[in-house]
Scaffold this motif. Structure first.
Motif, mmCIF file in Angstrom:
data_model
loop_
_atom_site.group_PDB
_atom_site.id
_atom_site.type_symbol
_atom_site.label_atom_id
_atom_site.label_comp_id
_atom_site.label_asym_id
_atom_site.label_seq_id
_atom_site.Cartn_x
_atom_site.Cartn_y
_atom_site.Cartn_z
ATOM 1 N N UNK A 162 144.783 29.832 48.550
ATOM 2 C CA UNK A 162 146.015 29.398 47.683
ATOM 3 C C UNK A 162 147.245 28.734 48.347
ATOM 4 N N UNK A 163 147.442 29.543 49.523
ATOM 5 C CA UNK A 163 148.544 29.073 50.367
ATOM 6 C C UNK A 163 148.240 27.833 50.953
ATOM 7 N N UNK A 164 147.231 27.628 51.599
ATOM 8 C CA UNK A 164 146.878 26.185 52.217
ATOM 9 C C UNK A 164 147.215 25.159 50.866
ATOM 10 N N UNK A 165 146.742 25.443 49.800
ATOM 11 C CA UNK A 165 146.822 24.461 48.769
ATOM 12 C C UNK A 165 148.131 24.023 48.500
ATOM 13 N N UNK A 166 149.295 24.512 49.132
ATOM 14 C CA UNK A 166 150.556 24.151 49.057
ATOM 15 C C UNK A 166 150.940 23.239 50.318
ATOM 16 N N UNK A 167 150.117 22.627 51.066
ATOM 17 C CA UNK A 167 150.213 21.861 52.386
ATOM 18 C C UNK A 167 151.474 21.014 52.315
ATOM 19 N N UNK A 168 151.456 20.263 51.120
ATOM 20 C CA UNK A 168 152.551 19.274 51.076
ATOM 21 C C UNK A 168 153.974 19.852 51.314
ATOM 22 N N UNK A 169 154.179 21.232 50.565
ATOM 23 C CA UNK A 169 155.277 21.957 50.787
ATOM 24 C C UNK A 169 155.481 22.127 52.292
ATOM 25 N N UNK A 170 154.443 22.405 53.152
ATOM 26 C CA UNK A 170 154.354 22.847 54.453
ATOM 27 C C UNK A 170 154.769 21.663 55.429
ATOM 28 N N UNK A 171 154.938 20.500 54.906
ATOM 29 C CA UNK A 171 154.990 19.229 55.661
ATOM 30 C C UNK A 171 153.704 19.023 56.686
ATOM 31 N N UNK A 172 152.542 19.663 55.975
ATOM 32 C CA UNK A 172 151.407 19.407 56.581
ATOM 33 C C UNK A 172 150.337 18.609 56.382
ATOM 34 N N UNK A 173 149.941 17.578 57.259
ATOM 35 C CA UNK A 173 148.873 16.677 56.927
ATOM 36 C C UNK A 173 147.318 17.353 57.375
ATOM 37 N N UNK A 174 146.891 17.570 56.376
ATOM 38 C CA UNK A 174 145.540 18.432 56.741
ATOM 39 C C UNK A 174 144.545 17.596 57.688
ATOM 40 N N UNK A 175 144.812 16.168 57.619
ATOM 41 C CA UNK A 175 143.840 15.378 58.551
ATOM 42 C C UNK A 175 143.995 15.806 59.950
ATOM 43 N N UNK A 176 144.991 16.338 60.132
ATOM 44 C CA UNK A 176 145.476 16.918 61.592
ATOM 45 C C UNK A 176 144.741 18.320 61.847
ATOM 46 N N UNK A 177 144.106 18.931 61.078
ATOM 47 C CA UNK A 177 143.435 20.081 60.966
ATOM 48 C C UNK A 177 142.070 19.842 60.279
ATOM 49 N N UNK A 178 141.319 19.433 60.756
ATOM 50 C CA UNK A 178 140.009 18.842 60.264
ATOM 51 C C UNK A 178 139.139 20.045 59.763
ATOM 52 N N UNK A 179 139.209 21.072 60.426
ATOM 53 C CA UNK A 179 138.385 22.403 59.908
ATOM 54 C C UNK A 179 138.968 22.915 58.848
ATOM 55 N N UNK A 180 140.059 23.038 59.004
ATOM 56 C CA UNK A 180 141.032 23.526 57.559
ATOM 57 C C UNK A 180 140.789 22.734 56.583
ATOM 58 N N UNK A 181 140.903 21.296 56.846
ATOM 59 C CA UNK A 181 140.730 20.310 55.867
ATOM 60 C C UNK A 181 139.075 20.709 55.039
ATOM 61 N N UNK A 182 137.969 20.707 56.054
ATOM 62 C CA UNK A 182 136.756 21.044 55.528
ATOM 63 C C UNK A 182 136.539 22.050 54.712
ATOM 64 N N UNK A 183 137.219 23.248 55.223
ATOM 65 C CA UNK A 183 137.194 24.555 54.649
ATOM 66 C C UNK A 183 137.695 24.323 53.021
ATOM 67 N N UNK A 184 139.165 23.987 53.239
ATOM 68 C CA UNK A 184 139.919 24.099 51.975
ATOM 69 C C UNK A 184 139.005 23.128 50.829
ATOM 70 N N UNK A 185 138.686 21.682 51.290
ATOM 71 C CA UNK A 185 137.816 21.069 50.223
ATOM 72 C C UNK A 185 136.561 21.735 49.669
#
Length: 209
Positions: A162-185
């Motif tokens: 749920x914290x990662x689900x707020x990635x836009x508020x963190x100014x984070x592009x999940x494409x920069x963290x491909x393993x996080x992106x895969x896990x998140x999705x």
């Protein structure tokens, strides 16, 4: 039956998602923190700290606060999503504590300085922007060779997601963290996660990168 007192925050979503995953019957009590309802006398009787979430387990009479403590309680109550012994149990607890002590507090500050008060405190913005990127990097490295944080899907993942689900508020592009992106999705596709994300009320679909 469990009474859940919560609001639409990452820590609140942690417990709602967990209750859905565990399949434990629960009633929702909305505590609107934007109106200060967490400081009302009736809620302070449940949690004197004036924070959400909190639960009351009507089966055992246990009243409990602190989101990660609630996840641990539910896992032990149901015997699921937490290995009973061995290395994987220790690692699950390790990453649950990592979220509790590092990811959550830092990202909470990132919300404050990078989104809600952008431009007001440059030093704090730089501090939490850099630490946020460090934590996303830590998460990405952990997930590089495994699907979940510790063995199978567990309360550690429920705590962090749920914290990662707020990635836009963190100014984070999940494409920069491909393993996080895969896990998140992958976790976002779970029906229990979709249901929990709507508690205490629907605010929009799960954010997608």
């Amino acid at each position: 039956m469990i009474d859940l007192y919560t609001w639409i925050t990452p820590n609140g979503l942690k417990v709602a998602i967990a209750l859905e995953e565990f399949g434990v019957p629960y009633r929702i009590h909305s505590i609107d923190i934007t109106k200060g309802e967490q400081f009302g006398a009736s809620y302070l009787d449940i949690n004197p700290g004036g924070k959400i979430p909190a639960i009351i387990d009507n089966e055992t009479g246990i009243k409990l606060t602190e989101s990660s403590a609630i996840l641990l309680y539910l896992a032990e109550k149901t015997g699921t999503y937490l290995p009973h012994k061995g290395v994987l149990r220790v690692q699950t607890l390790e990453w649950l504590m990592w979220q509790t002590g590092g990811l959550g507090p830092t990202l909470g500050h990132a919300h404050h300085f990078l989104t809600y008060h952008e431009g007001e405190a440059p030093f704090a913005e730089d501090l939490f922007r850099n630490d946020t990127r460090r934590l996303y990097g830590t998460l990405d490295a952990r997930l590089a060779d495994r699907p979940y944080l510790a063995g199978n899907y567990s309360i550690a993942d429920m705590a962090a997601w749920p914290w990662v689900s707020r990635f836009t508020r963190h100014k984070i592009d999940l494409n920069d963290y491909p393993h996080v992106k895969r896990w998140y999705l992958h976790i976002a596709e779970r029906e229990a996660v979709q249901r929990g994300y709507r508690v205490p009320h629907f605010t929009g679909a799960v954010p997608l990168p």
